[in-house]
Design a protein around this motif. Sequence first.
Motif, PDB file in Angstrom:
ATOM      1  N   VAL A   2     -79.959   1.352  11.324  1.00 37.96           N
ATOM      2  CA  VAL A   2     -81.419   1.411  11.403  1.00 37.96           C
ATOM      3  C   VAL A   2     -81.920   2.586  10.552  1.00 37.96           C
ATOM      4  O   VAL A   2     -81.518   3.740  10.780  1.00 37.96           O
ATOM      5  CB  VAL A   2     -81.886   1.596  12.869  1.00 37.96           C
ATOM      6  N   ALA A   3     -82.776   2.294   9.584  1.00 37.08           N
ATOM      7  CA  ALA A   3     -83.322   3.340   8.706  1.00 37.08           C
ATOM      8  C   ALA A   3     -84.417   4.073   9.467  1.00 37.08           C
ATOM      9  O   ALA A   3     -85.471   3.494   9.725  1.00 37.08           O
ATOM     10  CB  ALA A   3     -83.879   2.702   7.442  1.00 37.08           C
ATOM     11  N   VAL A   4     -84.171   5.321   9.838  1.00 38.30           N
ATOM     12  CA  VAL A   4     -85.179   6.044  10.614  1.00 38.30           C
ATOM     13  C   VAL A   4     -85.784   7.187   9.802  1.00 38.30           C
ATOM     14  O   VAL A   4     -85.099   8.105   9.362  1.00 38.30           O
ATOM     15  CB  VAL A   4     -84.645   6.607  11.960  1.00 38.30           C
ATOM     16  N   SER A   5     -87.101   7.096   9.632  1.00 43.87           N
ATOM     17  CA  SER A   5     -87.805   8.145   8.900  1.00 43.87           C
ATOM     18  C   SER A   5     -88.316   9.212   9.869  1.00 43.87           C
ATOM     19  O   SER A   5     -88.617  10.323   9.456  1.00 43.87           O
ATOM     20  CB  SER A   5     -88.988   7.533   8.146  1.00 43.87           C
TER      21      SER A   5
ATOM     22  N   HIS B 270     -80.839   8.616   8.445  1.00 47.94           N
ATOM     23  CA  HIS B 270     -82.031   9.273   7.904  1.00 47.94           C
ATOM     24  C   HIS B 270     -81.722   9.850   6.533  1.00 47.94           C
ATOM     25  O   HIS B 270     -80.692  10.495   6.347  1.00 47.94           O
ATOM     26  CB  HIS B 270     -82.483  10.403   8.845  1.00 47.94           C
ATOM     27  N   ILE B 271     -82.636   9.619   5.587  1.00 47.22           N
ATOM     28  CA  ILE B 271     -82.500  10.241   4.267  1.00 47.22           C
ATOM     29  C   ILE B 271     -83.378  11.496   4.282  1.00 47.22           C
ATOM     30  O   ILE B 271     -84.606  11.392   4.350  1.00 47.22           O
ATOM     31  CB  ILE B 271     -82.959   9.295   3.127  1.00 47.22           C
ATOM     32  N   TYR B 272     -82.742  12.630   4.211  1.00 43.57           N
ATOM     33  CA  TYR B 272     -83.482  13.904   4.209  1.00 43.57           C
ATOM     34  C   TYR B 272     -83.968  14.176   2.789  1.00 43.57           C
ATOM     35  O   TYR B 272     -83.173  14.275   1.848  1.00 43.57           O
ATOM     36  CB  TYR B 272     -82.562  15.031   4.710  1.00 43.57           C
TER      37      TYR B 272
ATOM     38  N   LEU C  82     -85.366   5.743  -4.739  1.00 38.81           N
ATOM     39  CA  LEU C  82     -84.242   6.600  -4.348  1.00 38.81           C
ATOM     40  C   LEU C  82     -83.834   6.323  -2.901  1.00 38.81           C
ATOM     41  O   LEU C  82     -82.654   6.196  -2.592  1.00 38.81           O
ATOM     42  CB  LEU C  82     -84.630   8.082  -4.483  1.00 38.81           C
ATOM     43  N   LYS C  83     -84.851   6.233  -2.018  1.00 34.94           N
ATOM     44  CA  LYS C  83     -84.551   5.974  -0.598  1.00 34.94           C
ATOM     45  C   LYS C  83     -83.802   4.657  -0.450  1.00 34.94           C
ATOM     46  O   LYS C  83     -82.825   4.563   0.269  1.00 34.94           O
ATOM     47  CB  LYS C  83     -85.855   5.913   0.217  1.00 34.94           C
ATOM     48  N   ARG C  84     -84.323   3.635  -1.161  1.00 34.54           N
ATOM     49  CA  ARG C  84     -83.722   2.290  -1.058  1.00 34.54           C
ATOM     50  C   ARG C  84     -82.235   2.343  -1.432  1.00 34.54           C
ATOM     51  O   ARG C  84     -81.378   1.856  -0.718  1.00 34.54           O
ATOM     52  CB  ARG C  84     -84.489   1.362  -2.010  1.00 34.54           C
TER      53      ARG C  84
ATOM     54  N   ALA D 147     -81.731  -2.343   8.850  1.00 32.53           N
ATOM     55  CA  ALA D 147     -83.069  -2.715   9.318  1.00 32.53           C
ATOM     56  C   ALA D 147     -84.044  -1.607   8.956  1.00 32.53           C
ATOM     57  O   ALA D 147     -83.738  -0.419   9.126  1.00 32.53           O
ATOM     58  CB  ALA D 147     -83.057  -2.902  10.835  1.00 32.53           C
ATOM     59  N   THR D 148     -85.229  -1.996   8.465  1.00 31.70           N
ATOM     60  CA  THR D 148     -86.286  -1.007   8.219  1.00 31.70           C
ATOM     61  C   THR D 148     -87.495  -1.343   9.101  1.00 31.70           C
ATOM     62  O   THR D 148     -87.620  -2.451   9.608  1.00 31.70           O
ATOM     63  CB  THR D 148     -86.725  -0.998   6.737  1.00 31.70           C
ATOM     64  N   GLY D 149     -88.382  -0.344   9.240  1.00 27.95           N
ATOM     65  CA  GLY D 149     -89.515  -0.484  10.163  1.00 27.95           C
ATOM     66  C   GLY D 149     -90.758  -1.101   9.547  1.00 27.95           C
ATOM     67  O   GLY D 149     -91.844  -0.921  10.086  1.00 27.95           O
ATOM     68  N   HIS D 150     -90.623  -1.803   8.425  1.00 28.06           N
ATOM     69  CA  HIS D 150     -91.822  -2.415   7.815  1.00 28.06           C
ATOM     70  C   HIS D 150     -92.500  -3.349   8.818  1.00 28.06           C
ATOM     71  O   HIS D 150     -91.836  -4.182   9.437  1.00 28.06           O
ATOM     72  CB  HIS D 150     -91.442  -3.201   6.563  1.00 28.06           C
TER      73      HIS D 150
HETATM   74  P1  AMP Z   1     -92.228   3.705   4.081  1.00 28.57           P
HETATM   75  O1  AMP Z   1     -91.880   3.035   2.809  1.00 28.57           O
HETATM   76  O2  AMP Z   1     -92.200   5.187   4.033  1.00 28.57           O
HETATM   77  O3  AMP Z   1     -93.435   3.121   4.754  1.00 28.57           O
HETATM   78  O4  AMP Z   1     -91.032   3.344   5.081  1.00 28.57           O
HETATM   79  C1  AMP Z   1     -90.688   2.039   5.411  1.00 28.57           C
HETATM   80  C2  AMP Z   1     -89.404   2.059   6.216  1.00 28.57           C
HETATM   81  O5  AMP Z   1     -88.354   2.624   5.428  1.00 28.57           O
HETATM   82  C3  AMP Z   1     -89.465   2.939   7.467  1.00 28.57           C
HETATM   83  O6  AMP Z   1     -89.992   2.242   8.564  1.00 28.57           O
HETATM   84  C4  AMP Z   1     -88.009   3.275   7.660  1.00 28.57           C
HETATM   85  O7  AMP Z   1     -87.311   2.215   8.283  1.00 28.57           O
HETATM   86  C5  AMP Z   1     -87.505   3.415   6.230  1.00 28.57           C
HETATM   87  N1  AMP Z   1     -87.564   4.826   5.777  1.00 28.57           N
HETATM   88  C6  AMP Z   1     -88.585   5.458   5.153  1.00 28.57           C
HETATM   89  N2  AMP Z   1     -88.279   6.738   4.876  1.00 28.57           N
HETATM   90  C7  AMP Z   1     -87.028   6.943   5.341  1.00 28.57           C
HETATM   91  C8  AMP Z   1     -86.138   8.060   5.356  1.00 28.57           C
HETATM   92  N3  AMP Z   1     -86.481   9.241   4.826  1.00 28.57           N
HETATM   93  N4  AMP Z   1     -84.929   7.900   5.935  1.00 28.57           N
HETATM   94  C9  AMP Z   1     -84.568   6.703   6.463  1.00 28.57           C
HETATM   95  N5  AMP Z   1     -85.360   5.627   6.462  1.00 28.57           N
HETATM   96  C10 AMP Z   1     -86.571   5.720   5.911  1.00 28.57           C
END
Ligand code: AMP
Length: 306
Positions: free
Chosen positions: A63-66, A89-91, A147-149, A165-168
Motif C-alpha cells: 500500500v503506497a502511503v503518503s 512510503h517514499i520520503y 519519480l514516486k511512480r 495499491a494507491t489512494g486515488h
Molecule cells: P498524489 O498523486 O499525491 O495525489 O497521490 C496519489 C497516491 O499516491 C496517494 O494516495 C498514495 O497512495 C500515493 N503516494 C503519493 N505520495 C506518496 C509517497 N510520498 N509515498 C508513498 N505513496 C505516495
Amino acid sequence: MEKDFFEPLPKNAKCTRCKKQAIIRLPSHNAKFCRDCFIHFFETAVKRAMKKIRVSKNTPIMVAVSGGKDSLVLWEILNRLGYKTKGVHIYLGIGEFSEKSLDAIKNFADQRNLEWVKYDLRDFIGHSMVDIHKKIKRKTCSFCGKLKRQLLDMATITEGFDVIATGHNLDDEAGRLLGNLLGKRLHYVNKMYPYLPSPHPKIPAKIKPLYRVDIKEILIYAELNSIKPVDIDCPLSKGATSRKFKMALDLLEKEMPGIKRNFLFSYIDSNKPISTFENYNECKICGYPTYLELCNLCNIKKLLQS
Ligand code: AMP
Ligand code: ZN
C-alpha cells in the motif's frame, strides 16, 4: 481540512438505510446516513471496487502511503476487509511537510501494529524534492509524480510483492479523465482502469481500491474512525492544473448531484484496459524497463547534472 460535511441535519432527518437519526447527507447518492450505516455504505463501495479489481485475499498488497487522508483510509479499509498489506512510503525531503507526513504514518501504523517501510528519494537520486524544485521550478509536480511512480514500483518488487495499491479516489480519477479527454491524451485515457495488470516482471500490477468513493466520503470515514492524516498540503504543489479539472467537475456536481460518478463509471464500465504487454526498452544506464532511452530516475538525474 474542511469539516463542514457534518452539516447539522434536522431532528427528523432519517437514515436512508435504518431509519434512525441521520448525521450525514450525501446528495450524490440521494441518501442520508447514521454513523454505522455510513461506514457500511463506504465499506460496501470499496468491497465492490475490490470485486471488480479481482485481487484475492491471498495476494499480499503493498500500500503506497503518503500520510494523506486517502492513503491512510485505503490502508485501514484493506486491513479491515481482510487483505494482507504492507505500507511503503517514499520520503521526498520536503521540509516540514515530509516530517509531518512521516509522523502521521508512524502514529497510524503504531496504533494498529502495521508493518511498513520507507524509501528515501535521496538514496536513489542524490537530491531531495526541494533541491529538484529549485532547479526545475514549474514542472515539479510532474517530475515528482514520475519519480514516486518508479520508486513505488521498484520498492514493490524489491519487497517481494506483485501488486501495489494507491489512494486515488473518485475525484482524482474523474478529474484526470476529464483532463485527458480535453487534452486529447487518449493514450493516457486508455490506461485509466482501476486495475492494471503487471506489464513486465519488474513492474507490479496497480490497483486503485478507492476509485468508487469521493473526497467527502473519505474525509468522513477518516473522521469517524479517528484516522489522523498529515494536516498540511505539499508546499511545492500550488497551482497544479489537475485541481482545475476537479473544480470544474465540482461545479457540475453541485448542479447535478451524481454526475461525477456517472462520468467516471460509465467510462470505466465501457472500456477495458488496453493490452498491457507493451514493448519496453531497457534504460541505457540502469537497465530498468522504459519506453524511452532512459528511465525516469536516470533521466531526471541527468537533467540535474546538466
Ligand atoms: P498524489 O498523486 O499525491 O495525489 O497521490 C496519489 C497516491 O499516491 C496517494 O494516495 C498514495 O497512495 C500515493 N503516494 C503519493 N505520495 C506518496 C509517497 N510520498 N509515498 C508513498 N505513496 C505516495
Ligand atoms: Zn535508468
